[in-house]
Design a protein around this motif. Sequence first.
Motif, PDB file in Angstrom:
ATOM      1  N   ASP A  82      -9.329   2.570  51.483  1.00  0.00           N
ATOM      2  CA  ASP A  82      -8.897   2.731  52.725  1.00  0.00           C
ATOM      3  C   ASP A  82      -8.208   4.144  52.978  1.00  0.00           C
ATOM      4  O   ASP A  82      -8.583   4.730  54.010  1.00  0.00           O
ATOM      5  N   GLU A  83      -7.793   4.724  51.936  1.00  0.00           N
ATOM      6  CA  GLU A  83      -7.193   6.023  52.136  1.00  0.00           C
ATOM      7  C   GLU A  83      -8.358   7.110  52.330  1.00  0.00           C
ATOM      8  O   GLU A  83      -8.127   8.064  52.843  1.00  0.00           O
TER       9      GLU A  83
ATOM     10  N   SER B  53     -11.272   6.490  53.515  1.00  0.00           N
ATOM     11  CA  SER B  53     -11.738   6.586  54.871  1.00  0.00           C
ATOM     12  C   SER B  53     -11.036   7.262  55.956  1.00  0.00           C
ATOM     13  O   SER B  53     -11.627   7.788  56.845  1.00  0.00           O
ATOM     14  N   LYS B  54      -9.751   7.775  55.908  1.00  0.00           N
ATOM     15  CA  LYS B  54      -9.114   8.305  56.681  1.00  0.00           C
ATOM     16  C   LYS B  54      -9.023   9.791  56.347  1.00  0.00           C
ATOM     17  O   LYS B  54      -9.147  10.689  57.388  1.00  0.00           O
ATOM     18  N   THR B  55      -9.268  10.171  55.041  1.00  0.00           N
ATOM     19  CA  THR B  55      -9.424  11.615  54.675  1.00  0.00           C
ATOM     20  C   THR B  55     -10.610  12.140  54.274  1.00  0.00           C
ATOM     21  O   THR B  55     -10.979  13.542  54.484  1.00  0.00           O
TER      22      THR B  55
END
Length: 615
Positions: free
Chosen positions: A138-139, A141-143
């Motif tokens: 999840d992290e 996918s953001k960065t």
Amino acid sequence: MCGIVGYTGYRDVVSVLLKGLTNLEYRGYDSAGIALRDDNRIKVYKSLGKLINLKNEIEEKKHELKHPTSGIGHIRWATHGAPSLVNAHPHTCTCGNLVVVHNGIIENYKELREELIKKGCKFRSETDTETIAHLMADEYSKTKDLEKAVRNSVKRLQGAYAVCVMHKDVPDVIVGARKHAPMLVGAGEGENFIASDTPAIIEYTKKAIYLDDNEIAVITKDNIKITDTDGNILHKKTEILPWEPVALSKLGFKHFMLKEIHEQPDVIRNVLNGKIYDIDGPVILNEVKLDKEILKKLNKIEIIACGTSLHAAMVGKYIIEDFAGISVEVEASSEYIYRKTTTDSSTLVIGVSQSGETADTITAIKQAKEKNAHVLIITNRPDSNMARLADSLIPVNAGIEVSVAATKSYTAQLISFYLLAMHLAEIKETLDKTYLKNLKHELIQLPTKIEEILSNTSGIQECARKFSSYKNFIYIARGINLASAYEGALKLKEISYINATGYPAGELKHGPIAMLDETMPVLSILIPGGISYDKILSNSEEAKARNAKLIALTSSCDKNIDMLFDYVLRIPDISEILSPALTCVPLQLLAYYIAEFLGKDVDQPRNLAKSVTVE
Ligand code: F6R
């Protein structure tokens, strides 16, 4: 508990991972798995049970692999979720692009899991570890930055972790992070490693960087970067590992346990080396960093440990009180941490641990430090977490212990306690000089006496064969050998799964005697000349009167007991005060041969793991 290895470099990745896991197998063996970055994909292979199953599985599927250049592997000792294929590591995120292996326990995994399920993550296992994979994905996918994703994620994890991560889109990069669980990076030329313990990498490199809590390592084949959880670069020392790869070989013995039992004479020589130069001179124990004046006034010691180390601590209590007149409390670490203790800045707290990684003992030590006690650690792993917490450190130098059942590390701990107790007695001037001299003389002779026991084990083997069909055993002793009775019974339980219990011989008639009949052998430890010899003999008579089969463990000069006992095991003559260092050897061998006759998995008994890194 559980083992992790990660590798990126020029060697055959599968072989490096499987070799690393083989050397870590003593840490857990419910299931095993590896993940490889191969052909622009993450490929995961898992098997239930021992590592051999994984090896066979990979052999069958070898044709699927092109040219993997990095990978992570894991052997599991189940905590969250039963031992099953689906719960085996590595675990991936929903799309399978990010993969993790993990040691430890994530305490807030349920909350995180609920949050991630709401975001659409598909969970497959019951493990806390899978939460980490989804959280990191999840992290990511953001960065789109794996290192940052790991940093952001670990800040949300509560509990203990050593975790290794790979992502399909970040070729040949492995990110590792730790908190309250050991992890180290192995440095090579054109290759680098990451592991939960040194045996995983010792065949390939002796250069290691130990991670501390809240540190993150990013390795590629040519680079190692260590940061804190905010991304600040840390310049850490590279250490040279003390182990030789030969320590991981059975050297012709059928089991590591038998090899390690046979190593005990040399282990004792090693422990004594440099500590007693001359029996007329003092014990040299520079490791104890407390000022002599403080030691002179010391009137309270607490020793905390678990399992076999706890039994060594019991002997420690006996001899420190006897030699130095200092009051000593011994407590299981798991009990110490949940009560109000009276530990304060005037207490010397001694932590004893083979692995130096036992979670209960680490927590207990941290609590003692918070109370400003001076902490002395006696451990076989000077590179461990516990050693790093020490104000004073006595490394016991037993060499790597592979068999899950502790043997040579126990003897090494005992000898360290004898040295410590004599050192305290010398500072406090509580022992007569001639007595001390005789003690040192006898201590130096211990290795030869153990060699004598090991040179002919046929009697112990015969006894093991005779008694291997019994389902229950009682071990009795008094005084300093009570710990030997507990330890002997523990060894038998651990590797043969026979119900064996140690009791103070005098306690037999206060309850346990009700269990005695012809199905319950009683093993009595009695040393001629010892203060309680006659009493133990009477207690053995009481057992005989209830039809119990009797085994004696005594010394060579004891000529009068053959009539009473059904079987007699003998050790060379020795003073009672030093006898625990000898009585442990036939008891280890008895447990070993009984387990061996019963066809048990001696080195890797069911449900056990070598270092217990969960509370
Ligand atoms: C017994 C055994 C365990 C350990 C216990 C403490 O054979 O291996 O009982 O003694 O788990 O481990 P350490 O000494 O590593 O703290």
